[in-house]
Design a protein around this motif. Structure first.
Motif, PDB file in Angstrom:
ATOM      1  N   GLY A 148       0.801  -1.215   0.000  1.00 19.00           N
ATOM      2  CA  GLY A 148       0.000   0.000   0.000  1.00 19.00           C
ATOM      3  C   GLY A 148       0.837   1.269   0.000  1.00 19.00           C
ATOM      4  N   TYR A 149       2.164   1.146   0.187  1.00 22.10           N
ATOM      5  CA  TYR A 149       3.034   2.315   0.256  1.00 22.10           C
ATOM      6  C   TYR A 149       4.136   2.315  -0.801  1.00 22.10           C
ATOM      7  CZ  TYR A 149       0.963   2.977   4.899  1.00 22.10           C
ATOM      8  OH  TYR A 149       0.086   3.172   5.936  1.00 22.10           O
ATOM      9  N   TYR A 150       4.534   1.138  -1.284  1.00 25.66           N
ATOM     10  CA  TYR A 150       5.709   1.051  -2.142  1.00 25.66           C
ATOM     11  C   TYR A 150       5.411   0.317  -3.444  1.00 25.66           C
ATOM     12  CZ  TYR A 150       8.079   2.248   2.238  1.00 25.66           C
ATOM     13  OH  TYR A 150       8.467   2.859   3.406  1.00 25.66           O
ATOM     14  N   GLU A 151       6.220   0.643  -4.456  1.00 24.87           N
ATOM     15  CA  GLU A 151       6.175  -0.106  -5.703  1.00 24.87           C
ATOM     16  C   GLU A 151       6.630  -1.545  -5.449  1.00 24.87           C
ATOM     17  OE1 GLU A 151       5.131   0.932  -8.682  1.00 24.87           O
ATOM     18  OE2 GLU A 151       4.609   2.890  -7.861  1.00 24.87           O
ATOM     19  N   PRO A 152       6.150  -2.484  -6.260  1.00 29.78           N
ATOM     20  CA  PRO A 152       6.538  -3.894  -6.054  1.00 29.78           C
ATOM     21  C   PRO A 152       8.049  -4.109  -6.009  1.00 29.78           C
ATOM     22  CG  PRO A 152       4.707  -3.772  -7.581  1.00 29.78           C
ATOM     23  CD  PRO A 152       5.130  -2.355  -7.327  1.00 29.78           C
TER      24      PRO A 152
END
Length: 555
Positions: free
Chosen positions: A405-409
């Protein structure tokens, strides 16, 4: 120096308290004199090594006794046997004072129990450098930090006056005095203010609660990781406590708020380092900010690094001292700590702050501790991340989904493990080497190999990064005997088609070292219906041999 340290104690005043008994100022003066008299004459560039595991009073007696004799002391980086062994072999070590069961001279506990025929020693002038401490490096190495009398006593005096420590205080230390935080707050600060300190260093909820109820301390010295233990202690047990200190690592907002709500006490958070001394502090209430400690100046350079101008900082590097921390100063002059500069990595072209990611993980309900380590990647992404957290009951997938929910994969840690407790040292620090070991990596970031390389039933090779070498005698690799029996002998018998269960071993002889990268020969000879003799040879020598006894029938 001794008179300066003890000047505020009145006759008969308590210096130390705890389950091991109360000690007065008269006891301390007598005991430090006995220890001083038992030590050799000082020699240039040589020091006394202090190794104490149990009793802070014995440590203080040894510290002051060594200084009274004119010695500087070495405080080991940790209590691990290999670290102590390395220091004992160091030519700079003139003698040892300890309270362990190692059977070496001088055991302070035994020294003070035995009647002494030596006259009490009159204190001499202290050396310029009175102590050398160590900090953890990025691998298993340690950095030395010599400290002068002016630095240590000056900072301890400032702390005692700034935080209002008085002769009526009783200080319960939950951290080792061998580290700078414990040395300043559980030893030197109480001594200079005429306060009493605890002999024991309780670490777990039951033992901490017992000392709170029995000793009735007014001040506690702790680290953030111990707040987990505090949550299991009844709020009424803290009734005698008026101040709790926390340092060595960031204190979670949630943990500080919960403690404040339960006890009514805001935790005093202190930011500093071994190399700089204390830098700033704050009372952890809503919206509180870090403010520089008295006499300490802070500023930020063009690259965003924190500069510290302090009389307590290491003088070898000039003033102001450029730290490895990134920070800002707000409009009110408060310090905003952004984490270590080496905690910023680039992944997939994006800059990522590891301390921020760790805080995201700690915000997951139920998680108490978390740490991230970055390794250079071979796939062009710059780095890849490894995440460890505690406790184990929180599911890994839940943590992964939270981070999505906060970072790119590409920024999600490649491997995530849960453990009951992160392997922090007794000062609350978590070394890179200890963290990497959770993922089966060496301190240098190389993957540990779990299996031997068998070329045939009688020939095999030991990988350079074989798992069983990790943590065993750094700098002097030895393949443990148990690993030889399980991974070479038992496996070698299976490869020969022997399926009966091993009952026991006998006639064991470990004659030589098996080194990383060794090519080995494994020989098995029949020694009756239910036994074999084995021999393991390196290119240099016969390394080990013995007899294997088997159970009757098939396993």
């Amino acid at each position: 120096m001794i008179d300066e340290l003890l000047a505020r104690y009145e006759d008969g005043a308590t210096v130390a308290f705890g389950a091991a008994g109360t000690r007065t100022i008269e006891d301390l003066r007598r005991d430090l004199g006995i220890i001083a008299a038992a030590l050799p004459e000082p020699e240039d560039e040589r020091s006394i090594l202090l190794v104490f595991e149990r009793d802070r009073y014995l440590f203080v007696s040894a510290l002051l006794g060594a200084i009274a004799r004119g010695h500087s002391v070495l405080l080991p980086p940790n209590a691990r046997r290999e670290s102590i062994g390395d220091l004992l072999c160091d030519a700079r070590v003139l003698g040892l004072l300890h309270d362990t069961g190692a059977g070496l001279d001088l055991n302070v506990d035994q020294l003070l129990e035995e009647p002494s025929s030596r006259p009490l020693f009159t204190p001499r002038e202290a050396p310029e450098t009175i102590a050398t401490l160590f900090t953890s490096g990025t691998t298993s190495a340690f950095t030395e930090w010599p400290k002068t009398k002016a630095q240590l006593l000056g900072e301890a005096k400032m702390l005692g006056e700034h935080f209002g420590i008085t002769a009526s205080d009783r200080v319960l230390g939950l951290v080792s005095p061998l580290h700078i935080y414990g040395l300043l707050y559980t030893v030197l600060m109480p001594l200079l203010q005429g306060a009493a300190f605890s002999r024991e260093t309780p670490l777990y909820a039951e033992s901490i609660a017992l000392r709170l109820r029995v000793d009735r301390p007014s001040v506690m010295i702790a680290v953030p990781a111990q707040l987990r233990a505090f949550s299991a202690i009844e709020a009424r047990d803290f009734e005698s406590v008026r101040r709790v200190f926390s340092s060595t690592a960031p204190l979670r907002e949630e943990a500080a708020a919960q403690f404040l709500e339960r006890t009514g006490l805001p935790i005093t958070e202190v930011f500093g380092s071994t190399e700089t001394g204390g830098i700033a502090s704050r009372e952890r209430t809503a919206g509180s900010k870090l403010r520089a400690l008295p006499g300490v100046g802070v500023s930020i350079d063009e690259a965003g690094y924190l500069l510290v101008d302090s009389p307590f900082a290491d003088e070898r590097f000039g003033r102001p001292y450029r730290t490895g921390d990134l920070a800002e100063i707000d409009d009110e002059g408060a310090l905003i700590h952004r984490g270590r500069a080496d905690g910023i990595v680039k992944i997939g072209g994006r800059r990522l702050a590891l301390p921020e990611l760790e805080e995201r993980v700690r915000s997951v309900q139920g998680i108490e501790d978390a740490a991230v380590v970055a390794l250079k990647s071979r796939d062009g992404r710059g780095h890849h991340l490894l995440l460890a957290y505690s406790p184990e009951r929180v599911k890994v997938e839940r943590v992964r989904q939270h981070l999505m929910g906060y970072y790119e994969p590409s920024c999600i840690p490649r491997r995530i493990v849960s453990v009951d407790r992160l392997p922090r040292e007794d000062n609350g620090k978590l070394t890179r080497a200890a963290l990497l070991s959770l993922f089966d990596y060496t301190a240098e970031g190389r993957p540990l190999r779990r299996e031997l390389e068998w070329q045939s039933d009688i020939k095999l090779r030991v990988p350079e990064t074989y798992l069983y070498y990790d943590g065993h005698f750094p700098g002097y690799p030895i393949l443990p005997g148990a690993a030889q029996l399980l991974e070479i002998v038992a496996e070698g018998m299976l490869r020969r088609g022997e399926t009966r269960t091993i009952q026991r071993f006998s006639r064991l002889k470990f004659l030589g070292r098996i080194l990383p990268g060794d090519e080995l020969e494994f020989e098995l000879r029949v020694a009756g219906d239910e036994a074999y003799d084995f021999f393991i040879r390196t290119p240099r020598e016969l390394a080990s041999s013995g007899r294997v006894h088997l159970r009757e029938g098939l396993s």
